[in-house]
Design an enzyme around this catalytic site. Structure first.
Site, PDB file in Angstrom:
ATOM      1  N   LYS A 149       0.830  -1.214   0.000  1.00 30.72           N
ATOM      2  CA  LYS A 149       0.000   0.000   0.000  1.00 30.72           C
ATOM      3  C   LYS A 149       0.862   1.261   0.000  1.00 30.72           C
ATOM      4  O   LYS A 149       0.608   2.188  -0.749  1.00 30.72           O
ATOM      5  CB  LYS A 149      -0.930   0.045   1.229  1.00 30.72           C
ATOM      6  CG  LYS A 149      -2.002  -1.024   1.237  1.00 30.72           C
ATOM      7  CD  LYS A 149      -3.046  -0.760   2.320  1.00 30.72           C
ATOM      8  CE  LYS A 149      -2.494  -0.792   3.737  1.00 30.72           C
ATOM      9  NZ  LYS A 149      -1.905  -2.064   4.131  1.00 30.72           N
ATOM     10  N   ARG A 207      -9.612   1.529   9.039  1.00 31.97           N
ATOM     11  CA  ARG A 207      -9.151   0.179   9.347  1.00 31.97           C
ATOM     12  C   ARG A 207     -10.272  -0.653   9.969  1.00 31.97           C
ATOM     13  O   ARG A 207     -10.053  -1.807  10.327  1.00 31.97           O
ATOM     14  CB  ARG A 207      -8.006   0.245  10.367  1.00 31.97           C
ATOM     15  CG  ARG A 207      -6.608   0.476   9.802  1.00 31.97           C
ATOM     16  CD  ARG A 207      -5.927  -0.806   9.515  1.00 31.97           C
ATOM     17  NE  ARG A 207      -4.533  -1.019   9.794  1.00 31.97           N
ATOM     18  CZ  ARG A 207      -3.472  -0.359   9.404  1.00 31.97           C
ATOM     19  NH1 ARG A 207      -3.565   0.761   8.780  1.00 31.97           N
ATOM     20  NH2 ARG A 207      -2.276  -0.814   9.662  1.00 31.97           N
ATOM     21  N   ARG A 223      10.905  -7.282   5.010  1.00 29.10           N
ATOM     22  CA  ARG A 223      10.817  -5.824   4.834  1.00 29.10           C
ATOM     23  C   ARG A 223      11.641  -5.063   5.882  1.00 29.10           C
ATOM     24  O   ARG A 223      11.650  -5.403   7.054  1.00 29.10           O
ATOM     25  CB  ARG A 223       9.352  -5.399   4.954  1.00 29.10           C
ATOM     26  CG  ARG A 223       9.153  -3.901   4.862  1.00 29.10           C
ATOM     27  CD  ARG A 223       7.715  -3.540   4.618  1.00 29.10           C
ATOM     28  NE  ARG A 223       6.912  -3.538   5.832  1.00 29.10           N
ATOM     29  CZ  ARG A 223       5.643  -3.146   5.865  1.00 29.10           C
ATOM     30  NH1 ARG A 223       5.029  -2.779   4.757  1.00 29.10           N
ATOM     31  NH2 ARG A 223       4.978  -3.166   6.995  1.00 29.10           N
ATOM     32  N   ARG A 281      10.792  -3.000  11.535  1.00 31.26           N
ATOM     33  CA  ARG A 281       9.729  -2.538  12.417  1.00 31.26           C
ATOM     34  C   ARG A 281       9.384  -3.635  13.415  1.00 31.26           C
ATOM     35  O   ARG A 281       9.335  -4.811  13.062  1.00 31.26           O
ATOM     36  CB  ARG A 281       8.471  -2.197  11.588  1.00 31.26           C
ATOM     37  CG  ARG A 281       8.517  -0.846  10.956  1.00 31.26           C
ATOM     38  CD  ARG A 281       7.413  -0.641   9.936  1.00 31.26           C
ATOM     39  NE  ARG A 281       6.071  -1.046  10.372  1.00 31.26           N
ATOM     40  CZ  ARG A 281       4.963  -0.806   9.664  1.00 31.26           C
ATOM     41  NH1 ARG A 281       5.033  -0.171   8.511  1.00 31.26           N
ATOM     42  NH2 ARG A 281       3.779  -1.211  10.098  1.00 31.26           N
ATOM     43  N   ARG A 304      -1.254  -9.162  13.326  1.00 36.49           N
ATOM     44  CA  ARG A 304      -1.720  -8.122  12.390  1.00 36.49           C
ATOM     45  C   ARG A 304      -2.646  -8.721  11.330  1.00 36.49           C
ATOM     46  O   ARG A 304      -3.625  -8.094  10.922  1.00 36.49           O
ATOM     47  CB  ARG A 304      -0.526  -7.438  11.715  1.00 36.49           C
ATOM     48  CG  ARG A 304       0.192  -6.485  12.656  1.00 36.49           C
ATOM     49  CD  ARG A 304       1.499  -6.015  12.066  1.00 36.49           C
ATOM     50  NE  ARG A 304       1.338  -5.102  10.968  1.00 36.49           N
ATOM     51  CZ  ARG A 304       2.295  -4.857  10.063  1.00 36.49           C
ATOM     52  NH1 ARG A 304       3.450  -5.505  10.114  1.00 36.49           N
ATOM     53  NH2 ARG A 304       2.089  -3.981   9.127  1.00 36.49           N
TER      54      ARG A 304
HETATM   55  P1  AMP Z   1       0.673   0.709   8.949  1.00 37.44           P
HETATM   56  O1  AMP Z   1       1.930   1.471   8.763  1.00 37.44           O
HETATM   57  O2  AMP Z   1      -0.475   1.226   8.118  1.00 37.44           O
HETATM   58  O3  AMP Z   1       0.865  -0.775   8.816  1.00 37.44           O
HETATM   59  O4  AMP Z   1       0.212   0.971  10.475  1.00 37.44           O
HETATM   60  C1  AMP Z   1       1.035   0.584  11.551  1.00 37.44           C
HETATM   61  C2  AMP Z   1       0.227   0.549  12.828  1.00 37.44           C
HETATM   62  O5  AMP Z   1      -0.306   1.859  13.114  1.00 37.44           O
HETATM   63  C3  AMP Z   1      -1.001  -0.365  12.819  1.00 37.44           C
HETATM   64  O6  AMP Z   1      -0.662  -1.713  13.062  1.00 37.44           O
HETATM   65  C4  AMP Z   1      -1.819   0.253  13.964  1.00 37.44           C
HETATM   66  O7  AMP Z   1      -1.264  -0.072  15.227  1.00 37.44           O
HETATM   67  C5  AMP Z   1      -1.580   1.740  13.743  1.00 37.44           C
HETATM   68  N1  AMP Z   1      -2.592   2.273  12.807  1.00 37.44           N
HETATM   69  C6  AMP Z   1      -2.393   2.771  11.544  1.00 37.44           C
HETATM   70  N2  AMP Z   1      -3.557   3.157  10.994  1.00 37.44           N
HETATM   71  C7  AMP Z   1      -4.525   2.908  11.913  1.00 37.44           C
HETATM   72  C8  AMP Z   1      -5.933   3.072  11.935  1.00 37.44           C
HETATM   73  N3  AMP Z   1      -6.612   3.566  10.886  1.00 37.44           N
HETATM   74  N4  AMP Z   1      -6.602   2.714  13.068  1.00 37.44           N
HETATM   75  C9  AMP Z   1      -5.947   2.246  14.140  1.00 37.44           C
HETATM   76  N5  AMP Z   1      -4.622   2.031  14.172  1.00 37.44           N
HETATM   77  C10 AMP Z   1      -3.903   2.359  13.075  1.00 37.44           C
END
Ligand code: AMP
Length: 210
Positions: free
Chosen positions: A13, A88, A127, A153, A164
């Site tokens: 993404k 989400r 990654r 990460r 996740r």
């Molecule tokens: P990402 O980089 O999009 O994979 O997001 C990393 C982490 O940020 C996720 O696993 C959540 O802990 C938090 N996060 C990101 N976007 C959201 C969202 N829309 N709602 C809740 N937590 C989020």
């Protein structure tokens, strides 16, 4: 163009969002990146988000929704935006719909990047992420975009990936049907070369915006 990008972790993404945002000249708004930037800066928001992020859980809707509502008041979204990582869950999707309805600027499309679970795990464990600009990469010591140091990460470690994926299936996947019912969903396979996926996404998006 007002777009949401949805798909399981590791579907690419962030990478696709950069190309699509550049193509349509719209800002790429990644809630994960906003949380990571806050964490790096040591803000109260970052500190609050960290434990959820490290465990692969969603940050509370109240916190996330306010953060996104605030971001959607910035002037740079006049031409549209690309939301990556938000919504989400269905509750967030409903908040987004209401906020955009109030501004009379509904979404044009929701792009789903689809990918099988086995491929997701393989991609995420390989990654690495840039400490400075958060660009993801594979097999390098330095960020190909800005030259910064890369790290794994906490939530790309095998134990957290499993959680996740569960969170994605339980909480995020229902937004796919939500947006299908709204007539907004476009699905593109996330398998293959990055440029081909971008080209497929753009031709599908151009069809809906005609
Ligand atoms: P990402 O980089 O999009 O994979 O997001 C990393 C982490 O940020 C996720 O696993 C959540 O802990 C938090 N996060 C990101 N976007 C959201 C969202 N829309 N709602 C809740 N937590 C989020």
């Amino acid at each position: 163009m007002r777009l949401v990008l949805v798909g399981p972790p590791g579907a690419g993404k962030g990478t696709q969002a950069q190309f699509l945002a550049a193509h349509y000249s719209i800002p790429h708004i990644s809630t994960g990146d906003i949380f990571r930037a806050n964490l790096k800066a040591g803000t109260p928001l970052g500190i609050e988000a960290q434990s959820f992020m490290d465990r692969g859980e969603l940050v509370a809707d109240s916190v996330t929704n306010e953060m996104v509502k605030d971001r959607l008041t910035h002037d740079d979204i006049a031409n549209g935006f690309l939301l990556d990582g938000f919504p989400r869950n269905v509750a967030q999707a409903e908040v987004l719909r209401a906020v955009l309805a109030e501004k009379q600027t509904p979404l044009h499309a929701v792009l789903e990047l689809s990918l099988a679970n086995e491929e997701i795990v393989a991609r995420l464990t390989a990654r690495r992420t840039c400490k400075d600009c958060f660009q993801p990469s594979v097999g390098v010591d330095k960020c190909p975009q800005c030259g910064g140091d890369v790290y794994q990460r906490e939530d790309d470690k095998a134990e957290v990936i499993t959680r996740r994926l569960e969170v994605y299936q339980e909480q995020t996947a229902p937004i796919i049907s939500f947006y299908r019912n709204e007539g907004l969903l476009i699905t593109v396979s996330a398998l293959g070369e990055v440029e081909d996926i971008t080209a497929n996404a753009i031709s599908a998006l151009n069809r809906v915006s005609e």
